[in-house]
Design an enzyme around this catalytic site. Structure first.
Site, PDB file in Angstrom:
ATOM      1  N   LYS A  12       0.843  -1.204   0.000  1.00  0.00           N
ATOM      2  CA  LYS A  12       0.000   0.000   0.000  1.00  0.00           C
ATOM      3  C   LYS A  12       0.874   1.249   0.000  1.00  0.00           C
ATOM      4  CE  LYS A  12      -0.364  -0.247   5.057  1.00  0.00           C
ATOM      5  NZ  LYS A  12      -1.226  -0.632   6.184  1.00  0.00           N
TER       6      LYS A  12
ATOM      7  N   ARG B 177     -11.156  -0.896  14.361  1.00  0.00           N
ATOM      8  CA  ARG B 177     -10.860  -0.031  13.228  1.00  0.00           C
ATOM      9  C   ARG B 177     -11.616  -0.520  11.999  1.00  0.00           C
ATOM     10  NH1 ARG B 177      -4.830   0.727  10.661  1.00  0.00           N
ATOM     11  NH2 ARG B 177      -5.255  -1.401   9.977  1.00  0.00           N
TER      12      ARG B 177
ATOM     13  N   TYR C 167      15.167  31.079   7.078  1.00  0.00           N
ATOM     14  CA  TYR C 167      13.953  31.760   7.552  1.00  0.00           C
ATOM     15  C   TYR C 167      14.038  32.081   9.041  1.00  0.00           C
ATOM     16  CZ  TYR C 167      11.367  30.966   3.238  1.00  0.00           C
ATOM     17  OH  TYR C 167      10.942  30.978   1.945  1.00  0.00           O
TER      18      TYR C 167
ATOM     19  N   MET D  62      10.944  24.824   2.196  1.00  0.00           N
ATOM     20  CA  MET D  62      10.124  23.910   1.411  1.00  0.00           C
ATOM     21  C   MET D  62      10.992  23.070   0.468  1.00  0.00           C
ATOM     22  SD  MET D  62       7.018  24.723  -1.242  1.00  0.00           S
ATOM     23  CE  MET D  62       5.947  25.522  -0.070  1.00  0.00           C
TER      24      MET D  62
HETATM   25  C1  LIG Z   1      -0.410  -1.646   6.867  1.00  0.00           C
HETATM   26  C2  LIG Z   1      -0.947  -2.954   7.255  1.00  0.00           C
HETATM   27  C3  LIG Z   1      -0.096  -4.074   7.363  1.00  0.00           C
HETATM   28  C4  LIG Z   1       1.411  -3.958   7.270  1.00  0.00           C
HETATM   29  O1  LIG Z   1       1.905  -3.406   8.461  1.00  0.00           O
HETATM   30  P1  LIG Z   1       3.470  -3.301   8.799  1.00  0.00           P
HETATM   31  O2  LIG Z   1       3.482  -2.873  10.200  1.00  0.00           O
HETATM   32  O3  LIG Z   1       4.024  -2.286   7.870  1.00  0.00           O
HETATM   33  O4  LIG Z   1       4.061  -4.642   8.586  1.00  0.00           O
HETATM   34  C5  LIG Z   1      -0.668  -5.305   7.602  1.00  0.00           C
HETATM   35  N1  LIG Z   1      -2.008  -5.437   7.753  1.00  0.00           N
HETATM   36  C6  LIG Z   1      -2.854  -4.388   7.693  1.00  0.00           C
HETATM   37  C7  LIG Z   1      -4.319  -4.601   7.878  1.00  0.00           C
HETATM   38  C8  LIG Z   1      -2.343  -3.113   7.459  1.00  0.00           C
HETATM   39  O5  LIG Z   1      -3.179  -2.059   7.422  1.00  0.00           O
END
Ligand SMILES: *Cc1c(COP(=O)(O)O)cnc(C)c1O
Length: 379
Positions: free
Chosen positions: A44, A143, A265, A313
């Site tokens: 992801k 969640r 800055y 930036m």
């Molecule tokens: C992001 C995520 C993972 C991976 O988590 P890591 O801590 O990066 O290994 C696994 N399962 C779910 C449901 C996640 O949201």
């Protein structure tokens, strides 16, 4: 450097180097730890900023057949790259109205709620196709996933299991990064009890940290992200993972300045002695945290060069007085994440987690992939 390919702007000010050999080593390490469970990489957020296509293709070559992304829109471009024999799961579930697009793409939703389960089943009935899915159960994180009462209700729906092929039953740990937390054991038991109510299917509970919690947490499929990308999952513990990411940025100006000179800055830094200052082409718009003004450093040929003044930036300034005159000039590159300042250290300096740093980088950086099993000659 041989075996190097890249993407992103050719003349970018900052470069992320992704060491694919280290990625493979981390995968093999986790696969050994988790065996006989299989490793389903989480790619992801563009593989935490490292490039989902390249990362997933690399891991696919090692035998990975299941991958996770968070959003359907992440899955749609990735699925054709990975191919038909790969199961690509969408953690955030099935967006309303996206059912047909999801099915047409051959992407597998994680059904997180009763209504998602019913919408997917309806499409299966409409199209006369048994559709694949994962079912997420809420084992205590509150969640995502079906709460216990909905899991029981789903268990009664024989038709659902005829029309939907449940490839995976999963849940997620809230406290996996705290080895000693009782919540881990509570969730593990609660997940097993909930999953037992459903027809048998492969089970998945562990993220990176969960892999290290032991076999009781592994189930049939583990879902690491961060550990693959080179960060140890436990705060304050030495990482066992091979570093995957190096971040470097280009020096775009060097100046000598007398004592009393203000820098950046707010002129928040004032030199108390004559200094040599280098301006480096990375700033907070590149994901380099502004809070690195306090305690942040860059490195050049092993020399530690403190960040001085505010982080802008698009640039930051470092004190290079400790280097011999002329040792560093315009066009040289300094290291911001790497052997001298690991990712975990950068995160700790600003009170962030490595996830935050990694996923923040890369909007404007060039990505370079080292694809050899040899050590990087520039390290
Ligand atoms: C992001 C995520 C993972 C991976 O988590 P890591 O801590 O990066 O290994 C696994 N399962 C779910 C449901 C996640 O949201």
């Amino acid at each position: 450097m041989s075996g190097e390919t890249g993407d992103g702007p050719a003349f970018a000010g900052a470069t992320i180097t992704v060491d694919l050999a280290a990625l493979r080593a981390n995968y093999r390490y986790l696969a050994r730890l988790a065996a006989p469970a299989r490793v389903a990489p989480v790619v992801k957020a563009d593989a935490y900023g490292l490039g989902a296509g390249r990362v997933a293709t690399t891991l696919r070559q090692l035998g990975c057949r299941d991958f996770f992304v968070a959003h359907l829109h992440e899955a749609l471009p990735l699925k054709p790259v990975l191919g038909d024999d790969i199961d690509l799961f969408v953690l955030n579930g099935l967006p309303q109205g996206a059912e047909s697009a999801c099915a047409a793409a051959g992407v597998i939703p994680v059904l997180n709620s009763w209504t998602q389960a019913m919408r997917w089943q309806s499409l299966a009935v409409e199209t006369g196709r048994r559709l694949p899915a994962a079912v997420q159960l809420d084992s205590g994180m509150s969640r995502l996933g079906l709460p216990p009462q909905d899991a029981s209700r789903l268990a009664q729906e024989a038709a659902f299991f005829e029309q939907v092929e449940v490839k995976l039953v999963m849940s997620h740990l809230a406290c996996a990064d705290h080895r000693q937390s009782f919540a881990n054991h509570r969730q593990c038991r609660s997940f097993a009890a909930l999953a037992d109510r459903l027809p048998p299917a492969p089970r998945s509970l562990a993220n990176s940290a969960g892999v290290f919690l032991g076999a009781a947490f592994h189930g049939d499929v583990v879902r690491p992200g961060l550990a693959l990308y080179g960060a140890g999952p436990f705060d304050g513990e030495k990482s066992l993972m091979a570093p995957v990411v190096r971040l470097e940025a280009e020096v775009i100006q060097v100046r000598e300045a007398p004592a009393g000179t203000g820098v950046g800055y707010g002129l928040s830094f004032v030199a108390t002695r004559p200094v040599r200052i280098a301006t480096v082409a990375i700033g907070y718009a590149d994901g380099w945290p502004r809070r690195m003004e306090q305690g942040g450093v860059a490195h050049f040929q092993g020399h530690r060069l403190p960040i001085i003044g505010r982080i802008s930036m698009d640039s930051l300034t470092i004190d290079v007085t400790s280097l011999p005159e002329g040792a560093l000039g315009e066009g040289d590159w300094v290291e911001l994440i790497g052997a001298h300042q690991p990712l975990g250290e950068v995160a700790a300096t600003v009170g962030a987690i490595p996830y935050e740093i990694l996923t923040g980088l890369g909007r404007r950086c060039r990505r370079v992939y080292l694809d050899s099993s040899e050590q990087d000659p520039c390290a």
